[in-house]
Design a protein around this motif. Structure first.
Motif, PDB file in Angstrom:
ATOM      1  N   ASN A 189      -6.424  16.239 -30.759  1.00  0.00           N
ATOM      2  CA  ASN A 189      -7.860  15.747 -30.693  1.00  0.00           C
ATOM      3  C   ASN A 189      -8.411  14.756 -29.684  1.00  0.00           C
ATOM      4  OD1 ASN A 189      -8.135  17.446 -32.960  1.00  0.00           O
ATOM      5  ND2 ASN A 189      -8.008  15.863 -34.303  1.00  0.00           N
ATOM      6  N   ILE A 190      -7.509  13.563 -29.769  1.00  0.00           N
ATOM      7  CA  ILE A 190      -7.584  12.627 -28.710  1.00  0.00           C
ATOM      8  C   ILE A 190      -7.354  13.033 -27.201  1.00  0.00           C
ATOM      9  CG2 ILE A 190      -6.822  10.307 -27.707  1.00  0.00           C
ATOM     10  CD1 ILE A 190      -6.263   9.708 -30.628  1.00  0.00           C
ATOM     11  N   GLY A 192      -7.577  16.155 -26.009  1.00  0.00           N
ATOM     12  CA  GLY A 192      -8.646  17.245 -25.827  1.00  0.00           C
ATOM     13  C   GLY A 192     -10.200  16.374 -25.442  1.00  0.00           C
ATOM     14  N   ALA A 193     -10.392  15.309 -26.046  1.00  0.00           N
ATOM     15  CA  ALA A 193     -11.570  14.528 -25.655  1.00  0.00           C
ATOM     16  C   ALA A 193     -11.348  14.073 -24.221  1.00  0.00           C
ATOM     17  CB  ALA A 193     -11.857  13.440 -26.871  1.00  0.00           C
ATOM     18  N   CYS A 194     -10.120  13.579 -24.036  1.00  0.00           N
ATOM     19  CA  CYS A 194      -9.833  12.936 -22.633  1.00  0.00           C
ATOM     20  C   CYS A 194      -9.876  14.050 -21.718  1.00  0.00           C
ATOM     21  CB  CYS A 194      -8.659  11.908 -22.626  1.00  0.00           C
ATOM     22  SG  CYS A 194      -8.411  10.783 -23.659  1.00  0.00           S
ATOM     23  N   LEU A 195      -9.425  15.036 -21.814  1.00  0.00           N
ATOM     24  CA  LEU A 195      -9.398  16.204 -20.837  1.00  0.00           C
ATOM     25  C   LEU A 195     -10.666  16.667 -20.663  1.00  0.00           C
ATOM     26  CD1 LEU A 195      -6.419  18.364 -21.954  1.00  0.00           C
ATOM     27  CD2 LEU A 195      -6.564  16.821 -19.731  1.00  0.00           C
ATOM     28  N   ALA A 196     -11.742  16.940 -21.619  1.00  0.00           N
ATOM     29  CA  ALA A 196     -12.836  17.349 -21.488  1.00  0.00           C
ATOM     30  C   ALA A 196     -13.796  16.377 -20.932  1.00  0.00           C
ATOM     31  CB  ALA A 196     -13.551  17.733 -22.673  1.00  0.00           C
ATOM     32  N   SER A 197     -13.646  14.881 -21.030  1.00  0.00           N
ATOM     33  CA  SER A 197     -14.598  14.094 -20.577  1.00  0.00           C
ATOM     34  C   SER A 197     -14.250  13.672 -19.176  1.00  0.00           C
ATOM     35  CB  SER A 197     -14.417  12.638 -21.291  1.00  0.00           C
ATOM     36  OG  SER A 197     -13.241  11.970 -21.344  1.00  0.00           O
ATOM     37  N   SER A 198     -12.839  13.926 -18.669  1.00  0.00           N
ATOM     38  CA  SER A 198     -12.578  13.643 -17.352  1.00  0.00           C
ATOM     39  C   SER A 198     -13.187  14.769 -16.489  1.00  0.00           C
ATOM     40  CB  SER A 198     -11.059  13.801 -17.302  1.00  0.00           C
ATOM     41  OG  SER A 198     -10.598  15.024 -17.348  1.00  0.00           O
ATOM     42  N   VAL A 199     -13.502  15.837 -16.647  1.00  0.00           N
ATOM     43  CA  VAL A 199     -14.172  16.948 -15.784  1.00  0.00           C
ATOM     44  C   VAL A 199     -15.439  17.326 -16.366  1.00  0.00           C
ATOM     45  CG1 VAL A 199     -11.725  17.583 -14.876  1.00  0.00           C
ATOM     46  CG2 VAL A 199     -12.857  18.758 -16.961  1.00  0.00           C
ATOM     47  N   LEU A 200     -16.190  16.849 -17.249  1.00  0.00           N
ATOM     48  CA  LEU A 200     -17.297  17.342 -17.639  1.00  0.00           C
ATOM     49  C   LEU A 200     -18.438  17.309 -16.718  1.00  0.00           C
ATOM     50  CD1 LEU A 200     -18.406  18.825 -20.024  1.00  0.00           C
ATOM     51  CD2 LEU A 200     -18.798  16.713 -21.114  1.00  0.00           C
ATOM     52  N   GLN A 201     -18.306  16.321 -15.915  1.00  0.00           N
ATOM     53  CA  GLN A 201     -19.288  15.902 -14.718  1.00  0.00           C
ATOM     54  C   GLN A 201     -19.323  16.915 -13.971  1.00  0.00           C
ATOM     55  OE1 GLN A 201     -18.142  12.682 -12.249  1.00  0.00           O
ATOM     56  NE2 GLN A 201     -16.171  12.916 -12.847  1.00  0.00           N
ATOM     57  N   TYR A 202     -18.516  17.835 -13.633  1.00  0.00           N
ATOM     58  CA  TYR A 202     -18.292  19.064 -12.947  1.00  0.00           C
ATOM     59  C   TYR A 202     -18.826  20.181 -13.482  1.00  0.00           C
ATOM     60  CZ  TYR A 202     -15.448  15.821 -10.503  1.00  0.00           C
ATOM     61  OH  TYR A 202     -14.704  14.748  -9.984  1.00  0.00           O
ATOM     62  N   GLU A 326     -20.624   7.377 -27.594  1.00  0.00           N
ATOM     63  CA  GLU A 326     -20.124   6.524 -28.482  1.00  0.00           C
ATOM     64  C   GLU A 326     -19.816   6.762 -29.723  1.00  0.00           C
ATOM     65  OE1 GLU A 326     -23.764   3.738 -28.731  1.00  0.00           O
ATOM     66  OE2 GLU A 326     -23.291   2.600 -27.037  1.00  0.00           O
ATOM     67  N   ALA A 327     -20.443   7.866 -30.405  1.00  0.00           N
ATOM     68  CA  ALA A 327     -20.014   8.454 -31.505  1.00  0.00           C
ATOM     69  C   ALA A 327     -18.721   9.087 -31.437  1.00  0.00           C
ATOM     70  CB  ALA A 327     -21.214   9.274 -32.060  1.00  0.00           C
ATOM     71  N   ASP A 328     -18.541   9.950 -30.108  1.00  0.00           N
ATOM     72  CA  ASP A 328     -17.291  10.588 -30.041  1.00  0.00           C
ATOM     73  C   ASP A 328     -15.926   9.399 -29.889  1.00  0.00           C
ATOM     74  OD1 ASP A 328     -18.484  12.984 -29.929  1.00  0.00           O
ATOM     75  OD2 ASP A 328     -18.746  13.077 -27.889  1.00  0.00           O
ATOM     76  N   LYS A 329     -16.280   8.478 -29.248  1.00  0.00           N
ATOM     77  CA  LYS A 329     -15.152   7.282 -29.164  1.00  0.00           C
ATOM     78  C   LYS A 329     -14.922   6.814 -30.429  1.00  0.00           C
ATOM     79  CE  LYS A 329     -16.478   6.284 -24.274  1.00  0.00           C
ATOM     80  NZ  LYS A 329     -16.595   5.097 -23.282  1.00  0.00           N
ATOM     81  N   LEU A 330     -16.024   6.460 -31.293  1.00  0.00           N
ATOM     82  CA  LEU A 330     -15.849   5.845 -32.574  1.00  0.00           C
ATOM     83  C   LEU A 330     -14.935   6.689 -33.676  1.00  0.00           C
ATOM     84  CD1 LEU A 330     -16.663   2.967 -33.660  1.00  0.00           C
ATOM     85  CD2 LEU A 330     -18.651   4.168 -34.958  1.00  0.00           C
ATOM     86  N   SER A 331     -15.226   8.163 -33.360  1.00  0.00           N
ATOM     87  CA  SER A 331     -14.617   8.937 -34.439  1.00  0.00           C
ATOM     88  C   SER A 331     -13.205   9.080 -34.452  1.00  0.00           C
ATOM     89  CB  SER A 331     -15.148  10.391 -34.095  1.00  0.00           C
ATOM     90  OG  SER A 331     -14.988  11.059 -32.938  1.00  0.00           O
ATOM     91  N   ILE A 332     -12.482   8.654 -33.044  1.00  0.00           N
ATOM     92  CA  ILE A 332     -11.266   8.409 -33.213  1.00  0.00           C
ATOM     93  C   ILE A 332     -10.484   7.692 -34.089  1.00  0.00           C
ATOM     94  CG2 ILE A 332      -9.380   7.768 -31.387  1.00  0.00           C
ATOM     95  CD1 ILE A 332     -11.082   8.411 -29.154  1.00  0.00           C
TER      96      ILE A 332
END
Length: 493
Positions: A189-190, A192-202, A326-332
């Motif tokens: 889960n962690i 997936g969140a990191c991979l998605a957030s790293s390229v989501l801007q593109y 913020e909610a995504d990070k807190l849910s970790i």
């Protein structure tokens, strides 16, 4: 309290070879990658919804032709409902696939089944999120079909990795080993969140691209690097090693009223040679002691656990008005609590040499933690603390049932000599749990829309109570066994 022999003098570490470490890491990260792709879909739902429902305020869609082509839904509510439908379709197909994958895994090479599932699922995810966006081809029926197929393919993961781990790690010390190993879902889960957030801007399509590429590469590594069992390299199997030792304690999965009865009921022709059993049937696996109670209990518990997985970030944003990031990070913190809970509770169950009493205590405290978390103030620090505690008492038992207890159930003395039961039993337990989780996602949205979030937590409390109810006979039996063992030890002193 006498500790198992494996905890004395570092015996557990002395038995671990580099092969054990390699199997632990390969199975851990293979399932982490599968879970990462699921989490990626959850993390990009907002971006997908915006792409499917372009508006005049969406400057990324300027030409009218592109607007018409992307206009899959008239509004965000319809898009959100369809995304929830995809979650439900995935979970139902995943549940059905688990029953099938368990049977297939016990009859074919586990390494090949796992590798095929990972690589094929990666291709489906790539088509679903990347190819359709590159081609600007949006079709509801295509999305539904792809996500159903993805659920079936991803279902090959859990039965196979649990079966491989069960082949390498014996019942002594299994609780702590599997408790630590079952953190693979939370790590996924962690990740997936990191991979998605790293390229989501593109663009959200690149989140799917990166996740699919990493998962495909992991499937190739599994095919060439994973050892399914010690026998593949000429080492003695788990059962052979355990037969040479004096059994200082009774099995963790017990179906008799006391230990003497267990010996009478579960010994297979004592004194004779046990003929290796081929893969057992689905019906035989269901009839094994403890499989049905734990499967029903896991259906209730996974419903609660997966509801937190799917709805926690939305709840934090909706109920407290916090930003989505913020909610995504807190849910970790819920996953962190589950990791610690699974490991610690697995260790305690190894020390007690019983699983059910540990589960019972944790689930009773989970009810208390749910009440506390439902009344959390609008403070992120307090919410994170209560969330971690809730994850400890809910995620911990969930990890134990899906991993260590499933391995115990698939390697009972009743079927000793057969390694072809682990995947089938794991598929039954996790498949039943996934059916409960799939139904739960619809019920949670229904309850929330009509009654509010507080009633959702009341529903969670009810399901947690049902979990305890389903395994109550096992709890009573194993608690009585602990009391009898304690009395016998006092009398012998």
């Amino acid at each position: 309290m006498a500790w198992p022999d494996l905890f004395h003098r570092g015996a557990l570490l002395s038995r671990l070879s580099h092969h054990h470490v390699a199997v632990f890491l390969l199975t851990f990260f293979s399932y982490s990658l599968l879970h990462a792709s699921r989490k990626t879909f959850s993390n990009v739902k907002v971006s997908i919804s915006k792409q499917w429902t372009p508006t005049a305020l969406n400057r990324s869609v300027e030409p009218v032709e592109i607007w018409s082509r992307n206009h899959l839904f008239p509004g965000a509510e319809e898009a959100t409902l369809f995304l929830g439908t995809l979650d439900t379709l995935f979970l139902f197909s995943y549940a059905v696939g688990l029953f099938i994958s368990g049977i297939v895994g016990d009859r074919l090479n586990l390494r090949c089944v796992l590798s095929f599932g990972m690589c094929s699922s990666a291709l489906v995810v790539f088509v679903f999120g990347t190819v359709t966006e590159w081609l600007h081809f949006y079709n509801k029926w295509l999305y539904c079909c792809l996500w159903i197929v993805n659920g079936l393919l991803q279902s090959t993961g859990w039965p196979c990795v649990v079966a491989v781990m069960g082949n390498w790690f014996g019942k002594a010390g299994r609780g702590v080993v599997f408790g630590l190993w079952s953190a693979c879902a939370s790590v996924g889960n962690i990740l997936g969140a990191c991979l998605a957030s790293s390229v989501l801007q593109y663009g959200y399509e690149y989140a799917f691209l990166v996740t699919a590429a990493v998962q495909f590469a992991g499937g190739i590594v599994i095919f060439f690097g994973l050892l399914v069992s010690p026998e593949e390299i000429g080492l003695p199997g788990i059962e052979a090693e355990e037969n040479f030792e004096e059994d200082s304690h009774r099995p963790l999965i017990s179906g008799a009223e006391n230990e003497d009865e267990y010996e009478a009921n579960y010994s297979i022709q004592e004194g004779s040679t046990v003929t290796p059993i081929q893969a057992i049937s689905f019906h035989q696996a269901c009839c094994l002691p403890g499989v049905i109670p734990y499967s029903l209990a896991y259906a209730c518990l996974k419903l609660v656990n997966y509801s937190f997985f799917f709805w926690l970030p939305f709840y934090l944003s909706n109920n407290f008005g916090w930003k989505e990031a913020e909610a995504d990070k807190l849910s970790i913190w819920y996953d962190v609590g589950g990791i610690i809970g699974g490991t610690l509770q697995g260790f305690i169950s190894d020390v007690l040499q019983k699983r059910a009493p540990v589960l019972a205590l944790s689930l009773l405290l989970a009810i208390v933690s749910l009440v506390g978390y439902s009344r959390s103030p609008n403070d992120k620090s307090i919410n994170a603390l209560l969330m971690a505690v809730t994850g400890f008492f809910i995620g911990g038992p969930s990890n134990m049932i899906s991993s260590a207890i499933s391995a115990d159930l698939g390697r009972q003395e009743l079927i000793q000599g057969s390694s072809e039961a682990l995947a089938t039993v794991t598929g039954i337990v996790d498949g039943t749990g996934s059916i409960g989780a799939a139904v739960g996602q619809y019920l949670v949205s229904l309850i929330q829309d009509n009654l509010g979030w507080m009633w959702v937590f009341y529903f969670f409390i009810l399901m947690t109570s049902c979990t305890v109810l389903f395994i109550s006979p096992l709890i009573v039996r194993e608690t009585c066994s602990l009391v009898q063992r304690r009395q016998a030890r006092v009398l012998s002193e």
